[in-house]
Scaffold this active site. Structure first.
Site, PDB file in Angstrom:
ATOM      1  N   HIS A  94      16.021  -9.156  16.620  1.00  0.00           N
ATOM      2  CA  HIS A  94      15.810 -10.215  15.626  1.00  0.00           C
ATOM      3  C   HIS A  94      14.628  -9.821  14.733  1.00  0.00           C
ATOM      4  CE1 HIS A  94      14.796 -14.056  13.826  1.00  0.00           C
ATOM      5  NE2 HIS A  94      16.006 -14.479  14.168  1.00  0.00           N
ATOM      6  N   GLU A 166      21.225 -11.073   8.995  1.00  0.00           N
ATOM      7  CA  GLU A 166      20.249 -12.115   8.710  1.00  0.00           C
ATOM      8  C   GLU A 166      19.215 -11.593   7.715  1.00  0.00           C
ATOM      9  OE1 GLU A 166      20.018 -15.311  11.989  1.00  0.00           O
ATOM     10  OE2 GLU A 166      18.633 -13.720  12.507  1.00  0.00           O
TER      11      GLU A 166
HETATM   12  P1  PGA Z   1      17.252 -20.373  10.571  1.00  0.00           P
HETATM   13  O1  PGA Z   1      17.061 -19.162  11.617  1.00  0.00           O
HETATM   14  O2  PGA Z   1      18.642 -20.917  10.749  1.00  0.00           O
HETATM   15  O3  PGA Z   1      16.186 -21.368  10.948  1.00  0.00           O
HETATM   16  O4  PGA Z   1      17.046 -19.791   9.205  1.00  0.00           O
HETATM   17  C1  PGA Z   1      18.092 -18.233  11.852  1.00  0.00           C
HETATM   18  C2  PGA Z   1      17.623 -17.187  12.819  1.00  0.00           C
HETATM   19  O5  PGA Z   1      16.471 -16.741  12.749  1.00  0.00           O
HETATM   20  O6  PGA Z   1      18.400 -16.747  13.693  1.00  0.00           O
END
Ligand code: PGA
Length: 252
Positions: A94, A166
């Site tokens: 992540h 992401e």
């Molecule tokens: P968020 O986070 O939906 O709060 O933007 C997503 C993540 O970090 O997996």
């Protein structure tokens, strides 16, 4: 929505054990569309309470694991122990871990292999910074991060890797990636996977999700696109009723 889709709830360090067990119990009662899989990603300390609340009814994941199964690694969490606790998914790489804890793609690739070796499905997170997006180098960045994070990874049998695209600028900002931008990135990631693993293996072993400021209002616009196999949701998945509202939005 026809293809199988995923809703992954990343609770980060925001949902302690008692609140997690209560939220998990509510999640268990959500009626899911036939093709949707919901999985909860509590903190390590909340994991036993969440597992206790849902049993085998809702799959659980964790937010990280170490790359060795046992040994002198003070403070780390063994993937073998996680598997023994019934964990199905492991978030790996992540951006919060890459940026704040200094995780390199080389470390991430070891964690991907450790999860697979221990019978769990890695959810490999990749995503570019705002600078890479605005300077136009985002596609090059994504390709490098993907290739390095999957270096030496081999798949067989029923193993699977889920990729979570992401973009860092979209996480926790309310500034979600445009659907067309997300689809473009998903297509690129699909092409890279095709190049690395071959077309048939790409279809068999991979799914690609979007994450970054997904909520009940925008989730359907992502998941109704064929290229996007689901959502990794942080903030909007960490409380009630927004967790349920996202799922309801998909069922409508
Ligand atoms: P968020 O986070 O939906 O709060 O933007 C997503 C993540 O970090 O997996």
């Amino acid at each position: 929505m026809q293809h199988k889709k995923y809703y992954f709830a990343n609770w980060k360090m925001n949902v302690p054990a008692e609140a997690g067990a209560a939220l998990a119990a509510q999640a268990k009662d959500i009626v899911l569309p036939d093709n949707l899989e919901l999985a909860l990603f509590p903190s390590f300390l909340a994991l036993p309470a969440v597992r206790g609340a849902v049993g085998d009814a809702v799959p659980v994941g964790v937010q990280d694991c170490f790359w060795e199964d046992k040994g002198a690694f003070t403070g780390e969490v063994s993937p073998a122990e996680l598997n023994a606790m019934g964990v199905k998914y492991v978030l790996v790489g992540h951006s919060e871990r890459r940026q704040l804890m200094g995780e390199s793609s080389e470390m991430v690739s070891r964690k991907v292999k450790a999860a697979l070796r221990n019978g769990m499905c890695p959810v490999l997170c990749i995503g570019e910074t705002a600078e890479d997006r605005s300077s136009g180098t985002w596609a090059v960045f994504l390709e490098r991060e993907l290739r390095e994070s999957l270096a030496g990874v081999e798949l067989s049998g029923t193993q699977k890797i889920i990729i979570a695209y992401e973009p860092i600028w979209a996480i926790g900002t309310g500034n979600a990636c445009g659907v067309e931008q997300a689809v473009e990135a998903h297509k690129l990631i699909g092409n890279y996977l095709h190049e690395i693993f071959g077309a048939a293996r790409k279809e068999e072993y991979f799914a690609v999700l979007y994450g970054g400021s997904v909520d009940a209002k925008n989730i359907k616009s992502y998941l109704e696109r064929e290229e996007i196999a689901g959502a990794l949701v942080g903030g909007a998945s960490q409380k009630w009723p927004s967790l349920g509202d996202c799922i309801k939005a998909l069922a409508s």
